[in-house]
Design a protein around this motif. Sequence first.
Motif, PDB file in Angstrom:
ATOM      1  N   GLY A  26       4.445  -6.118 -28.545  1.00  0.00           N
ATOM      2  CA  GLY A  26       5.915  -6.657 -28.158  1.00  0.00           C
ATOM      3  C   GLY A  26       6.746  -5.505 -27.447  1.00  0.00           C
ATOM      4  N   LEU A  27       6.040  -4.282 -27.185  1.00  0.00           N
ATOM      5  CA  LEU A  27       7.023  -3.181 -26.741  1.00  0.00           C
ATOM      6  C   LEU A  27       7.250  -3.549 -25.127  1.00  0.00           C
ATOM      7  CD1 LEU A  27       5.649   0.053 -28.354  1.00  0.00           C
ATOM      8  CD2 LEU A  27       7.838  -1.297 -28.592  1.00  0.00           C
ATOM      9  N   TYR A  28       6.423  -4.116 -24.371  1.00  0.00           N
ATOM     10  CA  TYR A  28       6.571  -4.047 -22.901  1.00  0.00           C
ATOM     11  C   TYR A  28       7.071  -5.343 -22.308  1.00  0.00           C
ATOM     12  CZ  TYR A  28       4.012   0.333 -23.723  1.00  0.00           C
ATOM     13  OH  TYR A  28       3.477   1.330 -24.187  1.00  0.00           O
ATOM     14  N   ARG A  29       7.862  -5.405 -21.253  1.00  0.00           N
ATOM     15  CA  ARG A  29       7.915  -6.873 -20.549  1.00  0.00           C
ATOM     16  C   ARG A  29       7.395  -6.548 -19.049  1.00  0.00           C
ATOM     17  NH1 ARG A  29      10.568 -10.748 -23.790  1.00  0.00           N
ATOM     18  NH2 ARG A  29      11.703  -9.493 -25.327  1.00  0.00           N
TER      19      ARG A  29
ATOM     20  N   SER B 173       4.922  -8.965 -23.059  1.00  0.00           N
ATOM     21  CA  SER B 173       5.426 -10.023 -22.758  1.00  0.00           C
ATOM     22  C   SER B 173       5.643 -10.487 -21.359  1.00  0.00           C
ATOM     23  CB  SER B 173       6.846 -10.158 -23.595  1.00  0.00           C
ATOM     24  OG  SER B 173       6.941  -9.764 -25.044  1.00  0.00           O
TER      25      SER B 173
ATOM     26  N   VAL C 184       6.977 -12.239 -18.110  1.00  0.00           N
ATOM     27  CA  VAL C 184       8.270 -12.759 -17.524  1.00  0.00           C
ATOM     28  C   VAL C 184       7.701 -13.302 -16.181  1.00  0.00           C
ATOM     29  CG1 VAL C 184      10.655 -12.424 -16.927  1.00  0.00           C
ATOM     30  CG2 VAL C 184       9.660 -11.058 -18.792  1.00  0.00           C
TER      31      VAL C 184
ATOM     32  N   LEU D 107      14.696  -7.568 -10.905  1.00  0.00           N
ATOM     33  CA  LEU D 107      14.479  -7.432 -12.523  1.00  0.00           C
ATOM     34  C   LEU D 107      13.944  -5.724 -12.852  1.00  0.00           C
ATOM     35  CD1 LEU D 107      12.992 -10.652 -13.647  1.00  0.00           C
ATOM     36  CD2 LEU D 107      15.335  -9.991 -14.079  1.00  0.00           C
TER      37      LEU D 107
ATOM     38  N   LYS E  50      16.135  -2.749 -15.024  1.00  0.00           N
ATOM     39  CA  LYS E  50      15.487  -2.296 -16.185  1.00  0.00           C
ATOM     40  C   LYS E  50      15.170  -3.531 -16.890  1.00  0.00           C
ATOM     41  CE  LYS E  50      16.394   2.542 -16.067  1.00  0.00           C
ATOM     42  NZ  LYS E  50      16.741   3.825 -16.826  1.00  0.00           N
ATOM     43  N   ARG E  51      15.188  -4.627 -16.648  1.00  0.00           N
ATOM     44  CA  ARG E  51      14.950  -5.854 -17.561  1.00  0.00           C
ATOM     45  C   ARG E  51      13.583  -6.149 -17.620  1.00  0.00           C
ATOM     46  NH1 ARG E  51      19.219  -8.279 -19.086  1.00  0.00           N
ATOM     47  NH2 ARG E  51      18.591 -10.190 -19.696  1.00  0.00           N
ATOM     48  N   ILE E  52      12.542  -5.713 -16.962  1.00  0.00           N
ATOM     49  CA  ILE E  52      11.090  -5.739 -16.984  1.00  0.00           C
ATOM     50  C   ILE E  52      10.658  -4.085 -16.753  1.00  0.00           C
ATOM     51  CG2 ILE E  52      10.686  -8.014 -16.593  1.00  0.00           C
ATOM     52  CD1 ILE E  52       9.851  -7.019 -13.594  1.00  0.00           C
TER      53      ILE E  52
ATOM     54  N   ILE F 267       4.116  -7.132 -11.427  1.00  0.00           N
ATOM     55  CA  ILE F 267       2.718  -7.252 -10.563  1.00  0.00           C
ATOM     56  C   ILE F 267       3.034  -8.573  -9.730  1.00  0.00           C
ATOM     57  CG2 ILE F 267       0.323  -7.690 -11.017  1.00  0.00           C
ATOM     58  CD1 ILE F 267       0.733  -7.130 -13.988  1.00  0.00           C
TER      59      ILE F 267
ATOM     60  N   VAL G  76       0.956  -3.560  -7.822  1.00  0.00           N
ATOM     61  CA  VAL G  76       1.897  -3.476  -8.792  1.00  0.00           C
ATOM     62  C   VAL G  76       2.917  -2.451  -8.453  1.00  0.00           C
ATOM     63  CG1 VAL G  76       1.653  -2.329 -11.083  1.00  0.00           C
ATOM     64  CG2 VAL G  76      -0.286  -3.532 -10.317  1.00  0.00           C
TER      65      VAL G  76
ATOM     66  N   LYS H 121       9.190   4.777 -20.001  1.00  0.00           N
ATOM     67  CA  LYS H 121       8.968   3.642 -20.362  1.00  0.00           C
ATOM     68  C   LYS H 121       8.152   2.845 -19.391  1.00  0.00           C
ATOM     69  CE  LYS H 121      10.010  -0.243 -23.422  1.00  0.00           C
ATOM     70  NZ  LYS H 121      10.838  -1.414 -22.947  1.00  0.00           N
TER      71      LYS H 121
ATOM     72  N   GLN I  79       6.380   4.103 -17.008  1.00  0.00           N
ATOM     73  CA  GLN I  79       5.036   4.724 -16.965  1.00  0.00           C
ATOM     74  C   GLN I  79       4.091   4.494 -17.997  1.00  0.00           C
ATOM     75  OE1 GLN I  79       4.050   7.003 -14.415  1.00  0.00           O
ATOM     76  NE2 GLN I  79       5.495   6.217 -13.158  1.00  0.00           N
TER      77      GLN I  79
ATOM     78  N   LEU J  76       2.853   0.852 -17.677  1.00  0.00           N
ATOM     79  CA  LEU J  76       1.768   0.994 -16.478  1.00  0.00           C
ATOM     80  C   LEU J  76       0.606   1.250 -17.019  1.00  0.00           C
ATOM     81  CD1 LEU J  76       1.426   0.471 -13.510  1.00  0.00           C
ATOM     82  CD2 LEU J  76       1.847   3.259 -13.088  1.00  0.00           C
TER      83      LEU J  76
END
Lengths: 343, 541
Positions: free
Chosen positions: B51-54, B70, B72, B83, B87-89, B93, B98, B105, B107, B110
């Motif tokens: 659950g750490l990355y969007r 997660s 979006v 977005l 920094k909301r994601i 992709i 990409v 965060k 990086q 990625l």
Amino acid sequence: MNSFLVVVKKEIGSVLRDGTIIIAVLIQLFIASFSSALLLGMLSLYDADTILKFGGAGIKIGVVSAPDDLLGSMMSERGLKVFNYGSLAEAESGLYNREVTAIIVVPEATGKSSEIQLYLPDSDTFSSLIRMVIQEPLKQYENHLRGQNGIDVRYTDLKGKPATSFEFVYSVMIPLLMFFPAFVAGSMVIDSITEEVENNTLQTLLSAPLTINGMIAGKIAATVIVAIVQCITWLTLLQVNGTIIKNLIWVILLALIIAALAASFAALGAVFFKDRERSQFVYSLALLAMVSIGTLLNLSPITTMSRLAVGDPYTSGWNIAVFAVLLGALWLLLWKASRRLMT
Amino acid sequence: MNQILVIAWREVTRLRKRFSGGASPLAVIALMIVIGASSYFLRDTVSLGSGLYRVGVFGDVPSITDTRFSVVEVKSADEGKSLLDEKRIDVFIDGAQVTYREDDKSQYALKSLKQYLETQEIVRVGKTYEYNLAFPLRVGINYLPLNRPAGQDPQQETPPVEKPKETIIPSLTPPPAPFTQVLVALLFIMPITFISIFFTSSFMDEKINRRLVILLSAPVTPFQIIFGKMLPYAIFALFGVAVVAAFTGGKILLSLAIFAPTILFIFAIYLLVPLFYRTFKDTTFIAMFVTTMTTAYLVFPAMFTNANDVSYVSPLTLAVKMYRNEPFGWREYLFPSVPMAGIFIFAMFAGTRLLNEEFLMGYKPISKKIKDAIYLMMAHSKPYIAVPLWSLITIPAVYMTQVVFLAFATNLPFKLILGAVLFGSAMVEEIVKSVGIIALAEHRVISSARSIFGLSFLSGLGFLIGEKLLVAISISMVSDARVAGALFGAGLLLLIPLFAHFFFTSITTFLTIKLKFPYTLSLFITTVIHFIYNYLILRGS
């Protein structure tokens, strides 16, 4: 209210006097340092980037190939030292004279597929390190061969920074340090309630101006206070150590609610079973079950804690509210069930 | 034998009564089903970093099921990019394209995404194209000796290998870290720990309602009581191991052989919990502590299977090898098993000495209880027999503690940690050698300087004999023999370590008994001297 405070004071006093809480703190310290030691050890043995950074200088690869072959240059780009040889015999001499530590023989391209030979020293530890660091260039070379066959593999040129330590801190270390005190709080409540029942001191206690609910609430409150003091200490230590924790207030509030949930749930178990053996057993099993169900339903306090601490823009106080509602329901149940202790 | 069986049967009846009737058996079964089912559903999806990355996606992108991300879904490429800027994601992709930011965060996201998407691409390529086109590279792995074989002409190459030892396809090679196998092997430990908790509870239960005291006055020996109570739980634990092996595709008989010493070891430790507890909270904390320590002891070395021979201190390593279909021999089997069996024998001995009313029912500070326990174990025979015997039989415990230190040290080559390891090891050794003599002196069994020095010599001698026996089976297994040499004192004439042991122990005992120094202070002084001695040996070799 006054008698409630007396119970809280008595419980905290007994925890401090026994000194056993020190063991709980030691356990957390041990788990935290141990798991980071484990992570560091794993990285230094199994992560190609870390091996190359700290011990890459010792790995030198001898390559026997056609001059225009790309594998050698792919390995150099990855940071490995590459030496070219004309034949396997020369490369072997190089290996025995310690000029190189491994040999790769690439035959002339033969149509659609290629079989190369890798010669490693007969030492488990060292050869597994070499295999680890040449894995990435080999995959790259494989993609190059795929390209020659007209197959396009996407997303191969992405880079980024190694994320293992970051993921470990936010998804393991912080939830562990925030929730372990909650787990301990539950166990302590069971011990405290069942000890009164099994030693027949409950009736004496209740002959004082104190209701059964007051007694249970006092015991829960005391353990939650002990838990939250530990959490705040860990958060302070983590920040002193340079770990950035966002949404600090929400993080503490979530830890508090989870500690109260665990303690109340444990109290409910103790009320039903009235003995330590069954209560502790069912409590541990139920915690495991709840963690897995929470993960299945995507309602895990662990994920919520990680996201709050890392500053996820989609996670806020509302995600904590769910757990607060659960806590309310549990208290209602406990309030109704507590009379069982008297029978 | 008959008495043991009677006690064992009584234990089964007790447990059956406790868990029959009411809601408890149902609750236990329901919870076990929930845990089993959810771990089955979660087995492939949970990973480090849940659950750490969007991640924002748009267009033809492989479905992302890794729990770290997660997803979006955005309606246009522009929305995705804005977005990302807000920094909301963390990563966006757009088909094969990409986009990311330069901050940490993004990086990290990625890098994790790269690993995941690469695997997905390999799956796609494998499904779409003919096998040899999709996987065009084969790597034959061959091994060469570390030095040129005698008599081989330098101009002549090793005869071309007809068949390499193994052939791999790089993109299909599983990661070398034995995470999965260690986790599977850990499944064996769970039932053993749960069952041993019941064993502990049984003792506590009988201690509270004083049935144990009645039992002690009956014509049965403490050994029969302990063994009889342990027997049914040990059988349950063995059964649990067999069930786990059957469900995870392991070999049942081999698993039983691997985990039998572990069961003895865990039971041995849990036997000591009810003997020492004073309140319920004590039990909880001691049990938690013990569980953490044993799990750490078992898991940590196993993570380094095949990377370092020290990993064999844990039987989980053997289980990992079993799941990887790799062979291991008797030496590898005995290396973890002998110390564990040794600890069990020691705990049984301690248990039979401590199982008496006065010790069980007394409420004293825990340090006082430990001192009493040591005295009770020493008091069974004359000091000149008890002291060396104590040093000899506590060796497995000392050895296990030191090996945990060693496991840290060989994997983490930092000077500071090595220093701490040497210091810690020296301290453990000094405690073991001196504590018996101090306990005897406190009960006024000995007091003269002559007896202090005499017993210090015997204690050192007992310790030396035990440690040399262990070195005989372990030294060649431990790859970093230099560190091991300093810890276990190998590679020196026998007289020097004997004198050293005698000298160190004498300092602690003399300072404490004759000069009335606090024990912790005299222990610290000796440890510092011992540490310097170890350090000099390490430098000298």
